[in-house]
Design a protein around this motif. Structure first.
Motif, PDB file in Angstrom:
ATOM      1  N   TYR A  38       0.909  -1.121   0.026  1.00  0.00           N
ATOM      2  CA  TYR A  38      -0.106  -0.172  -0.044  1.00  0.00           C
ATOM      3  C   TYR A  38       0.879   1.087   0.177  1.00  0.00           C
ATOM      4  N   THR A  39       0.430   2.434  -0.737  1.00  0.00           N
ATOM      5  CA  THR A  39       1.256   3.681  -0.784  1.00  0.00           C
ATOM      6  C   THR A  39       0.193   4.422  -0.026  1.00  0.00           C
ATOM      7  N   VAL A  40       0.797   5.194   1.075  1.00  0.00           N
ATOM      8  CA  VAL A  40       0.240   5.871   2.169  1.00  0.00           C
ATOM      9  C   VAL A  40      -0.557   7.086   1.355  1.00  0.00           C
ATOM     10  N   VAL A 460      -4.229   3.919   6.601  1.00  0.00           N
ATOM     11  CA  VAL A 460      -3.501   2.655   6.045  1.00  0.00           C
ATOM     12  C   VAL A 460      -4.388   1.569   6.322  1.00  0.00           C
ATOM     13  N   VAL A 473       4.279   0.545  11.480  1.00  0.00           N
ATOM     14  CA  VAL A 473       3.991   0.115  10.113  1.00  0.00           C
ATOM     15  C   VAL A 473       5.614  -0.070   9.465  1.00  0.00           C
ATOM     16  N   TYR A 495      -9.857   0.678   7.553  1.00  0.00           N
ATOM     17  CA  TYR A 495      -8.666   1.534   7.316  1.00  0.00           C
ATOM     18  C   TYR A 495      -8.498   1.985   8.849  1.00  0.00           C
ATOM     19  N   GLU A 507       5.636   4.019   1.150  1.00  0.00           N
ATOM     20  CA  GLU A 507       5.367   2.689   0.697  1.00  0.00           C
ATOM     21  C   GLU A 507       5.225   1.581   1.582  1.00  0.00           C
ATOM     22  N   ILE A 508       4.115   0.997   2.092  1.00  0.00           N
ATOM     23  CA  ILE A 508       3.995   0.067   3.274  1.00  0.00           C
ATOM     24  C   ILE A 508       4.273  -1.311   2.746  1.00  0.00           C
TER      25      ILE A 508
END
Length: 516
Positions: A38-40, A460, A473, A495, A507-508
């Motif tokens: 996932y991109t914040v 997120v 995270v 979320y 980027e997570i």
């Protein structure tokens, strides 16, 4: 030479590049493996509570007769539309009608009496009251006269009986050892005092005399054989002519003479006379008292009829009117209790009645439903109830229409008391539902209750937020993986809000595997 140097330079640069590629390849093959998940970015964070409920009418009414009786009329059938106040069914009303008519008559009678009291008595009524007073006065005077005559008569009879006891067998008794000459007592004792006379002889210049003491004090000369007066109460003493008299001789006369043979009879007669007197006077006095009371009542009644209505009389008559009106209301209630009327506008959904049958009181026989007041009832567990409050929006679907048809409502009320269903503590929640002709009571409703929401905040997915001693995270930064501590806000269904620690665009990663 210059060209050789130039070529050497190129070879050196190429070698460096080749060495970097080899090192990179080596690192990429043996380093940790990861996946960018996932991109914040900014998201809408929503927190909801899921529940299942049932469509219910706020006015689903089971109607019954308050009284029992024979059903004489039924005016509706299932499916009929009814208006508020419309008569739906009726029991036999003959007894109730009779009671109602009687109560109406009682009200009219009480009202007429009130007007009579308010207007006062008529002249004929006053004349009758005056005649009663006149008659009562005559009776009272006669009773007084009778009492006076009785009192005089009984007084004379008692005095006579008392005189008889005082005069019973009076005699002069010689005092012990004084003389042997006898003396006799004559006359009638007229006094009332009881006691003793003592007659003592003496001498005077011309003859005999006596001195009297005791009941009376007295002295007088006397001749033997001739009655001599003893005091002033009617008695005489005669000194016998036989025997010798000496100065100091004395005789005693007791009044009454209790030793006389007639004393007891006279005493009994006296007591009887006293008793008779008491009884006669009591009877006469009672007649006087009764006559006085009757006269007082007659006079009061006359005064009442001659006077205007008193406030208390008007109040009493008014109270009778109110009592009669209350009894009329009770009779009207009894009449109404034999009738079922619709308390609302609605639709008849059940009729459990037959003409002529004996209907039990308080038994539900007609059901009326108000489809304009439908709502949803659901049970929410104690773990979620704290999140709910009135006014929260609800997205609804119904099993009858499928998942694609949505309805919107809101929370109306939350019961303060709990119920236990299958060992789980729940609270009943009432929610609104749009008015729709397709919606019917009893349908199952799936509710998504929006309890909290934040729009366009850094967030997120919930699964990417981890914790040990703090929240963090896993972020990919410049090819390196690191744990970044974050401060979270609202945790929604999908979320979690990030308050600090991220700024957006990070980027997570997830699915990290260690180096081999």
């Amino acid at each position: 030479m210059k060209e050789f140097i130039k070529r050497r330079k190129y070879w050196i640069i190429g070698g460096v590049i080749l060495l970097a590629l080899i090192i990179w390849r080596a690192n990429s093959g043996n380093g940790p493996k990861y996946t960018v998940a996932y991109t914040v970015a900014k998201q809408d964070v929503k927190q909801t509570v899921l529940a299942t409920g049932t469509i219910t009418s706020q006015s689903n009414l089971n109607l019954s007769f308050k009284n029992g009786g024979i059903l004489s009329k039924i005016n509706v059938k299932v499916g009929d539309k009814v208006r508020k106040g419309q008569v739906l069914a009726m029991l036999d009303q003959r007894d109730a009608s009779a009671s109602l008519n009687q109560a109406n008559a009682a009200v009219l009678s009480a009202q007429a009496n009130y007007q009579k009291v308010k207007s006062g008595a008529s002249q004929p009524e006053i004349a009758v009251a005056q005649a009663s007073v006149d008659a009562a006065e005559v009776t009272y005077k006669n009773a007084q006269n009778t009492y006076t005559a009785t009192q005089s008569q009984q007084k004379s009879l008692v005095a006579s009986a008392q005189g008889a006891i005082l005069n019973a067998g009076l005699q002069a008794v010689v005092e012990s050892g004084s003389t042997t000459v006898s003396a006799t007592v004559t006359g009638t004792y007229t006094g009332t005092e009881q006691g003793r006379y003592r007659v003592v002889l003496g001498t005077s210049g011309s003859g005999l005399r006596y001195n009297l003491s005791g009941i009376e004090g007295y002295y007088s000369e006397f001749q033997r054989g001739v009655p001599a007066k003893i005091g002033n109460k009617g008695l005489y003493i005669t000194i016998g002519t036989t025997g010798t008299l000496n100065a100091g001789d004395s005789w005693i006369i007791d009044v009454p003479n209790t030793q006389s043979s007639t004393y007891i009879t006279a005493s009994n007669s006296y007591q009887s006379a006293l008793q008779t007197q008491n009884q006669a006077l009591v009877t006469a006095q009672n007649a006087v008292d009764s006559a006085r009371v009757a006269l007082t009542q007659a006079q009061a009644n006359l005064n009442l009829k001659q006077s205007l209505a008193r406030p208390e009389d008007l109040a009493a008559a008014d109270a009778q009117v109110k009592t009669a009106q209350a009894q009329l209301q009770a009779a009207q209630n009894q009449y109404s209790n034999n009738i079922i009327t619709s308390p609302i506008d609605g639709t008849v959904t059940s009729v459990d009645l037959k003409l002529g049958e004996n209907v039990a009181p308080q038994k539900a026989v007609i059901v009326v439903l108000d489809q304009s007041s439908l709502h949803v009832e659901s049970n929410i567990s104690e773990s979620s109830i704290a999140l709910l409050q009135s006014g929260q929006k609800i997205d609804m679907t119904m099993d009858a229409f499928g998942p694609d048809r949505h309805f919107t409502g809101e929370v109306l009320s939350i019961d303060p008391a709990s119920t236990v269903l299958s060992g789980v503590i729940n609270y009943r929640v009432i929610s609104s539902i749009p008015q729709d002709v397709d919606i019917k009571p009893g349908m199952t409703v799936n509710l998504v209750i929006l309890v909290n929401e934040k729009t366009q905040v850094l967030a997120v997915p919930n699964r990417l937020v981890k914790s040990n001693s703090h929240r963090y995270v896993t972020v990919l930064e410049n090819g390196n993986i690191k744990e970044t501590e974050v401060t979270i806000g609202l945790s929604g269904d999908a979320y979690t809000e990030i308050i600090s620690g991220l700024s957006g665009g990070e980027e997570i990663v997830t699915s990290i595997e260690p180096k081999k």
